[in-house]
Enzyme design. Structure first.
Site, PDB file in Angstrom:
ATOM      1  N   ASP A  48       0.978  -1.197  -0.119  1.00  0.00           N
ATOM      2  CA  ASP A  48       0.078  -0.059   0.053  1.00  0.00           C
ATOM      3  C   ASP A  48       0.950   1.336  -0.114  1.00  0.00           C
ATOM      4  O   ASP A  48       1.992   1.059  -0.077  1.00  0.00           O
ATOM      5  CB  ASP A  48      -0.831   0.072   1.300  1.00  0.00           C
ATOM      6  CG  ASP A  48      -2.310   0.473   1.059  1.00  0.00           C
ATOM      7  OD1 ASP A  48      -2.584   1.388  -0.012  1.00  0.00           O
ATOM      8  OD2 ASP A  48      -3.130   0.102   1.636  1.00  0.00           O
ATOM      9  N   GLU A 101      -0.967   1.837  -5.147  1.00  0.00           N
ATOM     10  CA  GLU A 101      -0.836   3.494  -4.812  1.00  0.00           C
ATOM     11  C   GLU A 101      -1.997   4.119  -5.662  1.00  0.00           C
ATOM     12  O   GLU A 101      -1.839   5.377  -5.792  1.00  0.00           O
ATOM     13  CB  GLU A 101       0.392   3.912  -5.158  1.00  0.00           C
ATOM     14  CG  GLU A 101       0.947   3.778  -6.492  1.00  0.00           C
ATOM     15  CD  GLU A 101       0.362   4.524  -7.553  1.00  0.00           C
ATOM     16  OE1 GLU A 101      -0.468   3.792  -8.140  1.00  0.00           O
ATOM     17  OE2 GLU A 101       0.946   5.644  -7.800  1.00  0.00           O
ATOM     18  N   TRP A 102      -3.061   3.428  -5.822  1.00  0.00           N
ATOM     19  CA  TRP A 102      -4.117   3.969  -5.973  1.00  0.00           C
ATOM     20  C   TRP A 102      -4.391   4.818  -7.326  1.00  0.00           C
ATOM     21  O   TRP A 102      -5.205   5.957  -7.679  1.00  0.00           O
ATOM     22  CB  TRP A 102      -4.643   5.031  -4.938  1.00  0.00           C
ATOM     23  CG  TRP A 102      -4.610   4.417  -3.780  1.00  0.00           C
ATOM     24  CD1 TRP A 102      -4.950   3.122  -2.998  1.00  0.00           C
ATOM     25  CD2 TRP A 102      -3.912   5.038  -2.435  1.00  0.00           C
ATOM     26  NE1 TRP A 102      -4.431   3.039  -1.882  1.00  0.00           N
ATOM     27  CE2 TRP A 102      -3.617   4.211  -1.516  1.00  0.00           C
ATOM     28  CE3 TRP A 102      -3.246   6.211  -2.524  1.00  0.00           C
ATOM     29  CZ2 TRP A 102      -3.024   4.509  -0.392  1.00  0.00           C
ATOM     30  CZ3 TRP A 102      -2.510   6.621  -1.114  1.00  0.00           C
ATOM     31  CH2 TRP A 102      -2.639   5.732  -0.135  1.00  0.00           C
ATOM     32  N   GLY A 103      -3.494   4.571  -8.305  1.00  0.00           N
ATOM     33  CA  GLY A 103      -3.111   5.329  -9.585  1.00  0.00           C
ATOM     34  C   GLY A 103      -2.635   6.650  -9.295  1.00  0.00           C
ATOM     35  O   GLY A 103      -2.932   7.625 -10.403  1.00  0.00           O
ATOM     36  N   ASP A 121     -10.134   3.472  -3.616  1.00  0.00           N
ATOM     37  CA  ASP A 121     -11.082   2.217  -3.121  1.00  0.00           C
ATOM     38  C   ASP A 121     -12.243   2.027  -3.462  1.00  0.00           C
ATOM     39  O   ASP A 121     -12.870   3.001  -3.733  1.00  0.00           O
ATOM     40  CB  ASP A 121     -10.898   2.386  -1.434  1.00  0.00           C
ATOM     41  CG  ASP A 121      -9.523   2.010  -0.929  1.00  0.00           C
ATOM     42  OD1 ASP A 121      -8.541   2.178  -1.567  1.00  0.00           O
ATOM     43  OD2 ASP A 121      -9.537   1.891   0.351  1.00  0.00           O
TER      44      ASP A 121
HETATM   45  C1  GLA Z   1      -5.942   1.223   1.493  1.00  0.00           C
HETATM   46  C2  GLA Z   1      -6.171   0.082   0.420  1.00  0.00           C
HETATM   47  C3  GLA Z   1      -7.098  -0.663   0.646  1.00  0.00           C
HETATM   48  C4  GLA Z   1      -6.912  -1.304   1.757  1.00  0.00           C
HETATM   49  C5  GLA Z   1      -6.724  -0.489   3.017  1.00  0.00           C
HETATM   50  C6  GLA Z   1      -6.145  -1.093   4.327  1.00  0.00           C
HETATM   51  O1  GLA Z   1      -7.220   2.212   1.578  1.00  0.00           O
HETATM   52  O2  GLA Z   1      -6.411   0.872  -1.021  1.00  0.00           O
HETATM   53  O3  GLA Z   1      -7.425  -1.621  -0.356  1.00  0.00           O
HETATM   54  O4  GLA Z   1      -5.668  -2.138   1.858  1.00  0.00           O
HETATM   55  O5  GLA Z   1      -5.890   0.547   2.563  1.00  0.00           O
HETATM   56  O6  GLA Z   1      -5.936  -0.245   5.363  1.00  0.00           O
END
Ligand code: GLA
Length: 387
Positions: free
Chosen positions: A152, A185-187, A207
């Protein structure tokens, strides 16, 4: 009628040429999108050895494992500290035997074992992060028998994502065990440009939530990077919400159809110990799973928008056929039509419905179907020889 030109051209050419940089990660893993289960979407921080064992048993018993869901991944909150030697320590109340024996249990059920960490100083839930401990964490995971790591990006202020993820990629390689590397890293740092060199999959979005609007928003974001995906390196629009209760079964069927069409990782995120039949029928739809897992490894694309909210998505498959999703984003049931020309094939072609598991017939130039509100029809279209 709106035609999106680039995808049309690509599909017209059979997508023979897919442009992506030569990957320098060469762990030979994830030749098809990873499939499995992850604790986060349903359980959040409420994870324990008991839950993981019961989930492993359920994955074997329900048929999920045999359908391809092989990685069982514990997400955030398993870890509480580091020991005197700098090794990560699991919560001793929730994981009394530690992680190694738990991985053994998962392996004994014919599954692979995955774990979560964070490239920053702490995880998103404030547990110890891997920053500065890359080598020891990679060695610890390898010693425990870990087969998959999701890393993450919380608490990473001031750090450079490509550098930090490459550091952990190299530490994993040095640890000597084949481990699928999932970049999360969510893009936020354009991972579609460097992810293939570094990991086996990378999140392209924030997410997911168990809501129609969120699922559709992630679909639209992830669709933009289709040409970055291929065997060993996948765009990840986040894990599945199928069966978590916030969407209707039609909506979940659409979610699952579209994730398969996009060659997304299929990580179930529900409580598989208590799955109702409707949820099981979605996750265990082998014909849809086969589209996701097709060896050509092409991420499908939006190819037609006959009217606002009515879409046709298509994915070329290794046998020359096309998977097609007729996607109704509107709140009214309606008919959606696709032309063979738009999905890059010449007619006539046979159509098989992947949700009703029936051969629908052979059609000269196009196909139409009634699609439920917030729903999808998914078919496989196979050109008839000599057509
Ligand atoms: C981030 C990630 C999620 C999950 C949470 C856990 O938000 O994007 O997929 O792993 O952390 O805390």
């Amino acid at each position: 009628m709106f035609l999106r030109l680039a995808p049309f051209i690509c599909l017209g050419l059979g997508l023979a040429v897919v442009h992506r940089p030569a990957p320098s990660l060469d762990n030979r893993l994830a030749r098809t999108p990873p499939m499995g289960w992850n604790s986060w979407n349903h359980f959040g921080c409420d994870v324990s050895a008991q839950l993981i064992k019961e989930t492993a048993d359920a994955m074997a018993k329900s048929g999920l494992r045999d359908a391809g869901y092989q990685y069982l991944v514990i997400d955030d909150c398993w870890q509480v500290a580091r020991d005197a030697a700098g090794r990560l320590v699991a919560d001793s109340v929730r994981f009394p035997g530690g992680i190694g024996p738990l991985a053994d249990y998962v392996h004994s059920r014919g599954l692979k074992f995955g774990i979560y960490t964070d490239a920053g100083r702490q995880t998103c839930q404030g547990r110890p992060g891997t920053y500065g401990s890359e080598e020891i964490d990679a060695r610890t995971f390898a010693a425990w028998g870990v087969d998959y790591v999701k890393e993450d990006w919380c608490h990473a202020e001031g750090l450079d994502a490509p550098t930090q993820y490459a550091r952990f990629r190299d530490a994993l390689a040095k640890a000597g065990r084949p481990i699928v590397f999932s970049i999360c890293e969510w893009g936020s740092n354009r991972p579609w440009e460097w992810g293939a060199r570094t990991g086996n999959l990378w999140r392209t979005t924030g997410d997911i939530g168990d809501r129609w609007g969120t699922m559709v928003a992630l679909l639209d974001l992830n669709a933009q990077y289709a040409l970055a995906a291929g065997p060993g390196a996948w765009n990840d629009p986040d894990m599945l919400e199928v069966g978590n209760g916030g969407m209707t079964d039609d909506e979940y069927r659409a979610h699952f159809s579209l994730w398969a069409l996009m060659a997304a990782p299929l990580m179930a995120g529900n409580d598989v110990r208590t799955m109702p039949a409707a949820t099981r029928d979605i996750l265990l739809n082998k014909e849809v799973v086969a589209v996701d897992q097709d060896s050509l490894g092409v991420q499908g694309l939006l190819v037609q928008e006959p009217a606002p909210d009515l879409q046709v998505w298509a994915k070329p498959l290794s046998d020359g056929s096309r998977a097609v999703v007729l996607f109704n984003r509107s709140t009214l049931q309606t008919v959606i039509t696709t032309a063979w020309r738009a999905i890059g094939i010449r007619g006539p072609a046979r159509v098989r419905d992947l949700w009703t598991h029936t051969d629908v017939g052979t059609f000269p130039t196009r196909f139409m179907a009634t699609v439920p509100a917030h729903g999808a029809v998914m078919v496989r279209v196979t050109p008839v020889a000599g057509g």
